[in-house]
Design an enzyme around this catalytic site. Structure first.
Site, PDB file in Angstrom:
ATOM      1  N   CYS A   1      60.014  27.410  88.157  1.00  0.00           N
ATOM      2  CA  CYS A   1      58.837  27.266  89.036  1.00  0.00           C
ATOM      3  C   CYS A   1      57.864  28.417  88.819  1.00  0.00           C
ATOM      4  CB  CYS A   1      59.294  27.238  90.495  1.00  0.00           C
ATOM      5  SG  CYS A   1      57.937  27.414  91.660  1.00  0.00           S
TER       6      CYS A   1
ATOM      7  N   CYS B   1      57.597  30.796  92.029  1.00  0.00           N
ATOM      8  CA  CYS B   1      58.728  31.593  92.527  1.00  0.00           C
ATOM      9  C   CYS B   1      58.586  33.061  92.107  1.00  0.00           C
ATOM     10  CB  CYS B   1      60.043  31.022  91.997  1.00  0.00           C
ATOM     11  SG  CYS B   1      60.717  29.697  93.024  1.00  0.00           S
TER      12      CYS B   1
ATOM     13  N   HIS C   1      61.645  28.749  97.626  1.00  0.00           N
ATOM     14  CA  HIS C   1      61.217  27.514  96.961  1.00  0.00           C
ATOM     15  C   HIS C   1      61.606  26.252  97.738  1.00  0.00           C
ATOM     16  CE1 HIS C   1      60.142  25.218  93.291  1.00  0.00           C
ATOM     17  NE2 HIS C   1      61.175  24.453  93.572  1.00  0.00           N
TER      18      HIS C   1
ATOM     19  N   ASN D   1      47.659  21.002  99.769  1.00  0.00           N
ATOM     20  CA  ASN D   1      47.865  19.674  99.207  1.00  0.00           C
ATOM     21  C   ASN D   1      49.360  19.560  98.974  1.00  0.00           C
ATOM     22  OD1 ASN D   1      46.908  17.219  98.249  1.00  0.00           O
ATOM     23  ND2 ASN D   1      46.963  17.933  96.131  1.00  0.00           N
TER      24      ASN D   1
ATOM     25  N   SER E   1      51.361  19.499  92.150  1.00  0.00           N
ATOM     26  CA  SER E   1      52.137  19.699  90.928  1.00  0.00           C
ATOM     27  C   SER E   1      53.451  20.427  91.166  1.00  0.00           C
ATOM     28  CB  SER E   1      51.294  20.479  89.920  1.00  0.00           C
ATOM     29  OG  SER E   1      50.962  21.754  90.445  1.00  0.00           O
TER      30      SER E   1
ATOM     31  N   HIS F   1      57.020  24.001  95.557  1.00  0.00           N
ATOM     32  CA  HIS F   1      57.086  25.337  96.172  1.00  0.00           C
ATOM     33  C   HIS F   1      56.016  25.405  97.278  1.00  0.00           C
ATOM     34  CE1 HIS F   1      58.298  29.653  95.741  1.00  0.00           C
ATOM     35  NE2 HIS F   1      57.295  29.715  96.596  1.00  0.00           N
TER      36      HIS F   1
ATOM     37  N   HIS G   1      53.031  26.055  99.151  1.00  0.00           N
ATOM     38  CA  HIS G   1      51.818  26.795  98.799  1.00  0.00           C
ATOM     39  C   HIS G   1      50.567  26.053  99.243  1.00  0.00           C
ATOM     40  CE1 HIS G   1      51.858  23.841  95.535  1.00  0.00           C
ATOM     41  NE2 HIS G   1      50.589  24.138  95.296  1.00  0.00           N
TER      42      HIS G   1
ATOM     43  N   GLN H   1      45.932  26.461  98.863  1.00  0.00           N
ATOM     44  CA  GLN H   1      44.885  26.984  97.992  1.00  0.00           C
ATOM     45  C   GLN H   1      43.658  27.363  98.809  1.00  0.00           C
ATOM     46  OE1 GLN H   1      44.035  25.074  94.239  1.00  0.00           O
ATOM     47  NE2 GLN H   1      45.731  23.646  94.497  1.00  0.00           N
TER      48      GLN H   1
HETATM   49  P1  H2U Z   1      48.733  22.003  93.352  1.00  0.00           P
HETATM   50  O1  H2U Z   1      48.613  22.579  94.728  1.00  0.00           O
HETATM   51  O2  H2U Z   1      47.803  20.863  93.103  1.00  0.00           O
HETATM   52  O3  H2U Z   1      50.121  21.743  92.932  1.00  0.00           O
HETATM   53  O4  H2U Z   1      48.235  23.122  92.372  1.00  0.00           O
HETATM   54  C1  H2U Z   1      48.792  24.388  92.213  1.00  0.00           C
HETATM   55  C2  H2U Z   1      47.726  25.266  91.616  1.00  0.00           C
HETATM   56  O5  H2U Z   1      48.344  26.284  90.867  1.00  0.00           O
HETATM   57  C3  H2U Z   1      46.798  24.511  90.675  1.00  0.00           C
HETATM   58  O6  H2U Z   1      45.472  24.634  91.182  1.00  0.00           O
HETATM   59  C4  H2U Z   1      47.563  26.575  89.744  1.00  0.00           C
HETATM   60  C5  H2U Z   1      46.952  25.232  89.356  1.00  0.00           C
HETATM   61  O7  H2U Z   1      45.707  25.402  88.732  1.00  0.00           O
HETATM   62  N1  H2U Z   1      48.400  27.175  88.712  1.00  0.00           N
HETATM   63  C6  H2U Z   1      48.189  28.490  88.341  1.00  0.00           C
HETATM   64  O8  H2U Z   1      47.252  29.115  88.853  1.00  0.00           O
HETATM   65  N2  H2U Z   1      49.020  29.094  87.431  1.00  0.00           N
HETATM   66  C7  H2U Z   1      50.063  28.458  86.817  1.00  0.00           C
HETATM   67  O9  H2U Z   1      50.772  29.052  86.055  1.00  0.00           O
HETATM   68  C8  H2U Z   1      50.298  27.017  87.086  1.00  0.00           C
HETATM   69  C9  H2U Z   1      49.449  26.364  88.142  1.00  0.00           C
HETATM   70 ZN    ZN Z   2      59.292  27.970  93.503  1.00  0.00          ZN
END
Ligand code: H2U
Ligand code: ZN
Length: 350
Positions: A52, A55, A115, A155, A163, A166, A168, A170
């Protein structure tokens, strides 16, 4: 013809925050449901996942390693949709091909090092820390001269295109005020100019009297299904006190925001006994240095599920071409959520 009742007859409802309408067809919700409602296998995730990118200690895109953090962790999105150093430009004179250069800063907030958790399963004091991070980021980003709006959101769930499980959220902060908050700027200011009170303050007072759409409440916040909800279990969290942004909340109100976030998401998870997917986010006044007396802090929740852990609502056909439509009424959805246990199903015996 019998007399109109909005429990039985098709009707339209107006959304005073956006100026949009929704078609409600309550008679269709009475059709028999013959689909199987399977309880999905409980998903068990490890507290740490070596694969992940959120993590602690793990590598992210671009080769950066996360620190070995505990609690929350914030970083600038490695794939930011908005960039800080975009040059000014665009073409506003061209009515057919209008463009505007856009600038901004995008961040990712890990809600916990663990996680395996989600907001409804996190201890309240840890959700409260997420609220504190929102406040800190809102202040820092919002005070930058070129940032006029700070959109904090979560989201959640693969069904929403998220994606990574975990926990989180934004933050996308931008030079322009995005479309949805921009609509709410206009409607809330117009209401304030006319009535001298906030639109959502008046709306909340009316809902607290009617009670039929209330889902959960505490001393500082109320969670309800808005009268004009489009998504089956769409909800709003509204502050009892009319504040324009989270920085105006007292410490007790920050506790209240964490508490109502947990309460609502527990009910969501309990509805189909599944980790309930949604897009949720705070709506607050722009950070453009102007006064926004009409703004009233709130949070929207847009979950896609309709009938079971697997059956989601599709926003297609008539809805894409004409007007969004729903069958189960906002009142029906509120009653279903309100009647669920207030303890998370995973921590209930049996
Ligand atoms: P989601 O909330 O849609 O899963 O997106 C997670 C965000 O994490 C996504 O905007 C960012 C993606 O651009 N990301 C990083 O900043 N670094 C990474 O190594 C993978 C994902
Ligand atoms: Zn994680």
């Amino acid at each position: 013809m019998s007399e109109f009742s909005f429990e039985d007859h098709p009707h339209r409802r107006f959304n005073p925050l956006t100026g949009d309408w929704v078609l409600v067809s309550p008679h269709r919700a009475k059709r028999p449901w013959q689909g199987q409602v399977e309880k999905p296998a409980a998903e068990q995730r490890p507290a740490y996942d070596p694969g992940c990118y959120l993590c602690p200690g793990n590598e992210r895109a671009g080769g950066v390693n996360n620190p070995d953090y505990r609690g929350t962790f914030v970083f600038t999105n490695d794939f930011s949709a908005l960039l800080e150093d975009t040059p000014a430009g665009g073409d506003s004179a061209n009515d057919l091909f209008r463009t505007e250069s856009e600038r901004g800063i995008c961040k990712v907030i890990c809600f916990s090092h663990d996680h395996s958790l989600t907001i409804p399963e996190m201890p309240l004091e840890d959700i409260r820390r997420v609220v504190d991070v929102w406040c800190r980021e809102f202040e820092e980003l919002g005070s930058k001269p070129f940032i006029n709006y700070v959109q904090i959101f979560e989201n959640k769930g693969a069904i929403m295109g998220c994606s990574n499980p975990h926990p989180h959220g934004q933050i996308w902060s931008s030079l322009s005020v995005p479309v949805e908050p921009a609509k709410e700027c206009v409607t809330q200011q117009a209401w304030f100019d006319k009535h001298g009170r906030t639109l959502l303050g008046d709306y909340l007072a009316a809902e607290l009297e009617k009670k039929v759409r209330i889902v959960a409440e505490n001393d500082s916040f109320v969670a309800l299904i808005p009268f004009w909800a489009v998504w089956p279990f769409e909800a709003m969290i509204i502050s009892r006190r009319a504040v324009q942004n989270i920085l105006q909340l007292t410490a007790a109100e920050r506790d209240g925001l964490a508490d109502i976030y947990k309460r609502l998401t527990i009910l969501y998870d309990n509805l189909f006994q599944v980790s309930f997917a949604y897009s949720a986010g705070l709506h607050q006044a722009p950070t453009d240095g102007r006064e926004h007396p009409g703004w009233h802090l709130h949070m929207h929740f847009y979950p896609p599920l309709l009938r079971s852990a697997a059956v989601k609502k599709f926003m297609v056909g008539y809805e894409m071409l004409a007007t969004p439509q729903r069958d189960i009424t906002a009142e029906g959805a509120a009653a279903r959520l309100r009647d669920l246990p207030t303890t998370h199903y995973k921590s209930l015996p049996g």
